[in-house]
Design a protein around this motif. Structure first.
Motif, PDB file in Angstrom:
ATOM      1  N   ASN A   1       0.823  -1.205   0.000  1.00 36.17           N
ATOM      2  CA  ASN A   1       0.000   0.000   0.000  1.00 36.17           C
ATOM      3  C   ASN A   1       0.857   1.256   0.000  1.00 36.17           C
ATOM      4  O   ASN A   1       0.545   2.238  -0.687  1.00 36.17           O
TER       5      ASN A   1
ATOM      6  N   LEU B   1       2.095   1.770  -3.483  1.00 33.85           N
ATOM      7  CA  LEU B   1       1.058   2.357  -4.323  1.00 33.85           C
ATOM      8  C   LEU B   1       0.968   3.865  -4.090  1.00 33.85           C
ATOM      9  O   LEU B   1       0.720   4.636  -5.023  1.00 33.85           O
TER      10      LEU B   1
ATOM     11  N   MET C   1      -6.820   0.600  -2.901  1.00 37.26           N
ATOM     12  CA  MET C   1      -6.919   1.201  -4.226  1.00 37.26           C
ATOM     13  C   MET C   1      -8.177   2.057  -4.349  1.00 37.26           C
ATOM     14  O   MET C   1      -8.150   3.164  -4.901  1.00 37.26           O
TER      15      MET C   1
ATOM     16  N   ASN D   1      -7.714   5.154  -2.332  1.00 35.00           N
ATOM     17  CA  ASN D   1      -6.806   6.059  -3.032  1.00 35.00           C
ATOM     18  C   ASN D   1      -7.538   6.898  -4.066  1.00 35.00           C
ATOM     19  O   ASN D   1      -7.379   8.123  -4.136  1.00 35.00           O
TER      20      ASN D   1
END
Length: 523
Positions: free
Chosen positions: A259, A262, A408, A411
């Motif tokens: 994470n 990312l 995700m 985000n």
């Protein structure tokens, strides 16, 4: 094969709290040196393109190190080695160490060679925003070719540390990261003036650190009689089991690192400096995470693995409960202190040289978001070993995939309104989901059994944390005033606030009857 007598497996039950203090002390030294390193880097490089390039070039092998070295490999290797140390002969232990070391070296040497060959594509993959600046992309790729061999060196160092941890020699592996920080500080001060691109000196510092860390541990393995003669043997029964456990563990134990990676990918698409703002705020969160969370997770895995091998279910559950209480006891006040004192801490550590007022404001935003998830990050470190000690890697990987997908989604939802701070908040939210699912599944399977006294402990904890937070909020000067403080004035204020907050917190706990003896438990 090494012609040194292998010592008997550990039979004396050392106190987990005492072992935890040893690891915490060594980790604290390492993290303090890490902060000193970051102060030097921030002063000399700030948050510009050179700093962004180095942080990405270091983050890629460091991320894989956490996956292979401290992540999947450690969680798969320690339970198998613990079983061998409890149930197998000395000759079997030697054969396992030789085969594992050889197989690990062969795989990582191949990965390292391919990564160095494909460095520009790796940079583009991990930081696609750099593609808009060909010069920055090329510089990062050049740095990556220098830093990537660190993965091989530090993974072998992690292998050595796992062996020593299984034999309850925690201090040496916990001290070893200090050498990384010393190497980077030395490279920044001595090599940087000699380099056309100053940040390149730090890349060489990473490579030097990998060699130093591995060389440092070798004499201690020799002393234990556990220095392997590496020879690849993927057909070895123990290696096959480790590989089988490693596959799922790649996701299960390292989701928080994925994470964070990312975050870097998306941050490279944002304003210049975003990667660095996330890095500096993450470094502050890493201090309590390493000193408390990683330390507790390090000592709990071999202890849980031995209890599982001995089929001691009640003690296994008691250890997990102890680990959760320790995380909350130390992690909750640390998270609140980071949130309340975000700007003062960043100013004290990093507001020198090339670091601007805007950099401090931006880093403080992501620091508060990361601190919100600190307790969850720490809980993952102690809950995941509850599965790995039982050689169950499938359940954590399922949880990890759910958390990754959630990260995700978070985000995409948060990056537009909150920019880089939204990425940090998304990581924190997904960590809570990860920790919550791990805890729920352990509880549902009667592996985690909460011991008596939780209601009283919760009241003690919440009361002390609230008192500490209010005191810090009202006593600390406004962060704008910190900008005009000199170095020693900043250090004096931070030290005083730490003493005040810690004193109030532990005084409250003591007044309500909490004692050190309540946390003593044997491994």
């Amino acid at each position: 094969m090494t012609a040194i007598k292998t010592p008997n497996p550990p039979t004396v039950r050392s106190g987990l709290m005492r072992s935890g203090l040893v690891v915490s002390a060594m980790t604290m030294l390492s993290r303090v040196m890490g902060l000193a390193r970051d102060v030097v880097v921030a002063t000399l490089l700030g948050a510009g393109s050179g700093a962004d390039a180095f942080f990405v070039a270091f983050k890629i092998p460091n991320f894989l190190r956490r996956l292979f070295g401290e992540g999947a490999f450690n969680q798969a290797f320690v339970p198998v080695l613990s079983e061998y140390s409890s149930q197998r002969s000395r000759e079997d232990i030697r054969e396992l160490l030789n085969a594992t070391a050889g197989s690990l070296t062969a795989v990582l040497a191949l990965i390292t060679a391919l990564a160095m060959l494909c460095a520009p594509w790796l940079v583009w993959l991990f930081a696609p925003g750099f593609g808009r600046d060909p010069e920055k992309l090329a510089m990062t790729a050049e740095m990556l070719r220098i830093t990537f061999p660190y993965l091989l060196l530090i993974s072998l160092t992690a292998f050595s540390g796992s062996v020593m941890n299984t034999w309850s020699r925690f201090a040496v592996p916990a001290f070893t990261p200090v050498l990384l920080n010393l190497s980077l500080i030395g490279s920044a001060l001595l090599l940087m003036p000699l380099m056309e691109e100053p940040a390149m000196a730090l890349a060489w510092g990473v490579l030097i650190a990998g060699v130093a860390q591995l060389a440092f541990q070798v004499p201690f393995l020799v002393r234990l009689g556990l220095l392997p003669t590496p020879w690849p043997n993927f057909a070895h029964e123990g290696v096959r089991r480790i590989l089988k456990l490693m596959g799922p563990a790649l996701f299960g134990v390292s989701v928080s690192q994925i994470n964070l990676l990312l975050d870097t990918v998306l941050a490279s698409l944002l304003a210049a400096g975003s990667v660095s703002w996330l890095y500096y705020s993450d470094r502050l969160v890493e201090l309590p995470l390493g000193v408390f969370g990683v330390a507790i997770g390090t000592i709990i895995l071999p202890a849980l693995s031995r209890r599982h091998a001995e089929k001691s279910k009640e003690h296994f559950a008691a250890m997990l409960d102890w680990a959760i209480r320790m995380v909350l006891l130390l992690g909750l006040p640390a998270a609140l202190a980071l949130a309340v004192l975000a700007e003062p801490l960043l100013i004290t550590l990093f507001h020198y040289g090339a670091m601007t007022d805007t950099d401090i404001q931006m880093a403080a935003m992501s620091l508060r978001a990361y601190s919100f998830g600190l307790v969850a990050f720490m809980l993952i470190k102690v809950l995941a070993p509850g599965f790995y000690a039982q050689q169950n890697t499938r359940t954590p990987v399922k949880v990890g995939i759910i958390a990754m997908v959630a990260n995700m989604v978070f985000n995409l939802l948060l990056i537009w309104p909150l920019a880089h701070a939204g990425l940090a908040l998304a990581t924190a939210l997904s960590a809570f989901l990860n920790a919550g699912l791990l805890g729920y599944l352990l509880y549902k399977r009667d592996v985690l059994v909460f011991q008596p006294g939780w209601q009283r402990f919760a009241f003690q904890l919440l009361g002390g944390s609230t008192l500490m937070s209010l005191a810090l909020y009202f006593v600390a000067p406004d962060w704008h005033d910190w900008l005009s403080f000199g170095l020693w004035q900043r250090i004096s204020w931070v030290s005083g606030l730490v003493v005040l907050g810690g004193g109030l917190y532990f005084t409250w706990l003591a007044a309500l009857g909490l004692r050190v003896r309540h946390f003593k438990i044997h491994s």
